[in-house]
Structure formats: structure tokens, C-alpha cells
Design a protein around this motif. Structure first.
Motif, PDB file in Angstrom:
ATOM      1  N   LYS A 128      53.613  53.949  40.523  1.00  0.00           N
ATOM      2  CA  LYS A 128      53.918  53.167  38.573  1.00  0.00           C
ATOM      3  C   LYS A 128      53.113  52.383  38.800  1.00  0.00           C
ATOM      4  CE  LYS A 128      58.649  51.279  39.956  1.00  0.00           C
ATOM      5  NZ  LYS A 128      58.201  49.927  38.981  1.00  0.00           N
ATOM      6  N   ASN A 129      53.236  51.468  39.682  1.00  0.00           N
ATOM      7  CA  ASN A 129      52.692  50.294  39.369  1.00  0.00           C
ATOM      8  C   ASN A 129      51.041  49.796  39.245  1.00  0.00           C
ATOM      9  OD1 ASN A 129      55.325  48.557  39.258  1.00  0.00           O
ATOM     10  ND2 ASN A 129      54.935  47.929  41.143  1.00  0.00           N
ATOM     11  N   VAL A 130      50.334  50.768  40.456  1.00  0.00           N
ATOM     12  CA  VAL A 130      49.183  51.517  40.237  1.00  0.00           C
ATOM     13  C   VAL A 130      49.017  52.159  39.156  1.00  0.00           C
ATOM     14  CG1 VAL A 130      47.358  52.691  41.698  1.00  0.00           C
ATOM     15  CG2 VAL A 130      49.118  51.401  43.262  1.00  0.00           C
ATOM     16  N   ASN A 131      49.328  52.750  38.749  1.00  0.00           N
ATOM     17  CA  ASN A 131      48.707  53.953  37.453  1.00  0.00           C
ATOM     18  C   ASN A 131      49.156  52.893  36.090  1.00  0.00           C
ATOM     19  OD1 ASN A 131      48.262  56.499  38.408  1.00  0.00           O
ATOM     20  ND2 ASN A 131      50.977  56.597  38.092  1.00  0.00           N
ATOM     21  N   LEU A 132      50.264  51.898  35.678  1.00  0.00           N
ATOM     22  CA  LEU A 132      50.104  51.283  34.967  1.00  0.00           C
ATOM     23  C   LEU A 132      49.019  50.394  34.824  1.00  0.00           C
ATOM     24  CD1 LEU A 132      51.882  49.726  32.327  1.00  0.00           C
ATOM     25  CD2 LEU A 132      52.702  48.213  34.451  1.00  0.00           C
ATOM     26  N   MET A 136      43.545  46.751  36.558  1.00  0.00           N
ATOM     27  CA  MET A 136      42.897  47.183  38.386  1.00  0.00           C
ATOM     28  C   MET A 136      43.267  48.713  38.819  1.00  0.00           C
ATOM     29  SD  MET A 136      45.032  44.788  40.775  1.00  0.00           S
ATOM     30  CE  MET A 136      46.128  43.920  39.296  1.00  0.00           C
ATOM     31  N   SER A 137      41.705  48.652  39.046  1.00  0.00           N
ATOM     32  CA  SER A 137      41.622  49.853  39.833  1.00  0.00           C
ATOM     33  C   SER A 137      42.715  50.186  40.654  1.00  0.00           C
ATOM     34  CB  SER A 137      40.016  50.055  40.003  1.00  0.00           C
ATOM     35  OG  SER A 137      40.068  49.033  41.345  1.00  0.00           O
ATOM     36  N   PRO A 138      43.202  51.585  41.161  1.00  0.00           N
ATOM     37  CA  PRO A 138      43.858  52.050  42.216  1.00  0.00           C
ATOM     38  C   PRO A 138      43.181  50.322  43.659  1.00  0.00           C
ATOM     39  CG  PRO A 138      43.861  53.272  41.268  1.00  0.00           C
ATOM     40  CD  PRO A 138      42.956  52.850  40.455  1.00  0.00           C
ATOM     41  N   GLU A 139      42.493  50.812  43.972  1.00  0.00           N
ATOM     42  CA  GLU A 139      41.701  49.641  44.843  1.00  0.00           C
ATOM     43  C   GLU A 139      41.395  48.447  44.967  1.00  0.00           C
ATOM     44  OE1 GLU A 139      39.404  52.288  43.158  1.00  0.00           O
ATOM     45  OE2 GLU A 139      39.607  53.757  44.615  1.00  0.00           O
ATOM     46  N   SER A 155      44.077  45.796  47.682  1.00  0.00           N
ATOM     47  CA  SER A 155      43.240  45.271  47.880  1.00  0.00           C
ATOM     48  C   SER A 155      44.565  43.639  47.832  1.00  0.00           C
ATOM     49  CB  SER A 155      42.288  44.528  46.856  1.00  0.00           C
ATOM     50  OG  SER A 155      41.235  45.704  47.664  1.00  0.00           O
ATOM     51  N   ARG A 156      44.965  43.564  46.020  1.00  0.00           N
ATOM     52  CA  ARG A 156      45.497  41.618  45.770  1.00  0.00           C
ATOM     53  C   ARG A 156      46.929  42.074  46.345  1.00  0.00           C
ATOM     54  NH1 ARG A 156      46.096  38.931  40.817  1.00  0.00           N
ATOM     55  NH2 ARG A 156      43.761  39.689  40.747  1.00  0.00           N
ATOM     56  N   GLU A 157      47.427  43.198  46.751  1.00  0.00           N
ATOM     57  CA  GLU A 157      48.872  43.327  47.721  1.00  0.00           C
ATOM     58  C   GLU A 157      48.825  42.677  49.031  1.00  0.00           C
ATOM     59  OE1 GLU A 157      52.295  46.889  48.068  1.00  0.00           O
ATOM     60  OE2 GLU A 157      50.556  47.371  49.052  1.00  0.00           O
TER      61      GLU A 157
END
Length: 134
Positions: free
Chosen positions: A5-9, A16-19, A23-25
């Protein structure tokens, strides 16, 4: 951060892109772990270079417990270093910082209470809190 849900948001909002999210995480986990590693290493140095010698000089205090704490800290650091996954490393660092080091701090505080002030080589709470009164 990497929940779907966070990645999609972040993706849908153009943040941010999913990548980039992944990377941030990874960077956040690595930074946290690194910070805890530095703190634990410093704690080991303080125990070895100040607290144990002060307890030995005083001839009283929790010497055996202190010597054991150094091995506990080193073992926890070794476990972190032996783990590959950044999230797992961060989880181990969390336990080290918020559980293990807190328990060890209690032993160090007992040593500070036991050792006479003239033999204690670190700044005391009183000295730190009331810098202007010395």
C-alpha cells in the motif's frame, strides 16, 4: 515503508518509484544499524577503559557483571555482523540498543553509585547537569 500500500501510494503520487522506496528502506535500516554499532562499540570502550578500571581501583562494585557485559555486547555485535538481511540486522540492533544496552546501563549505574567519586573517571550525572556549579 515497503508494504504494498505504501509503495503504491508513493508511486501513484509521483513521490518515489518502487525501486526508490525499496532503496530508501534499505538505507534507513542500514543507517540505524550503523548508529547502534557505533554506540555499542563506544559503550564497550567506556566499560573497558573507565568503568572496569574504576571498579578495580575502588575494590568494590559489580566487577564480574561488568566483565560479562563486554562479552554480551561483543556477541550481539557479532550476531549483527553475521546477518546479511538489512531488516534482520536492524531488528537485532533494536534489541541491542533498547533492551541489552539498557540492562547493561543499569549495571554501570550501580558501579557509579558504588565507586567513590575520586576514583570515578567519567563525568557524573551531577557534573553533567550542574556544569556551572563546579
Amino acid at each position: 515503508l515497503s508494504d504494498e500500500k505504501n509503495v503504491n501510494l508513493f508511486k501513484n503520487m509521483g513521490v518515489m518509484s518502487p525501486e526508490e522506496t525499496e532503496s530508501r528502506e534499505a538505507v534507513l535500516h542500514d543507517h540505524y544499524t550503523g548508529t547502534v554499532e557505533v554506540e555499542a562499540g563506544t559503550f564497550i570502550d567506556m566499560i573497558n577503559q573507565h568503568i572496569i578500571p574504576s571498579v578495580k581501583a575502588a575494590g568494590q562494585g559489580p566487577l564480574e557483571e561488568l566483565e560479562g557485559t563486554v562479552e554480551t555486547l561483543k556477541s550481539a555485535l557479532s550476531e549483527i555482523h553475521g546477518t546479511e538481511d538489512l531488516y534482520e540486522k536492524a531488528k537485532l540492533a533494536r534489541v541491542l540498543r533498547l533492551e541489552t544496552m539498557v540492562d547493561i546501563r543499569k549495571i554501570c549505574d550501580l558501579a557509579e553509585e558504588t565507586v567513590p567519586a575520586e576514583l570515578w573517571t567519567l563525568a557524573t550525572y551531577k557534573e553533567l547537569l550542574f556544569l556551572d556549579s563546579h
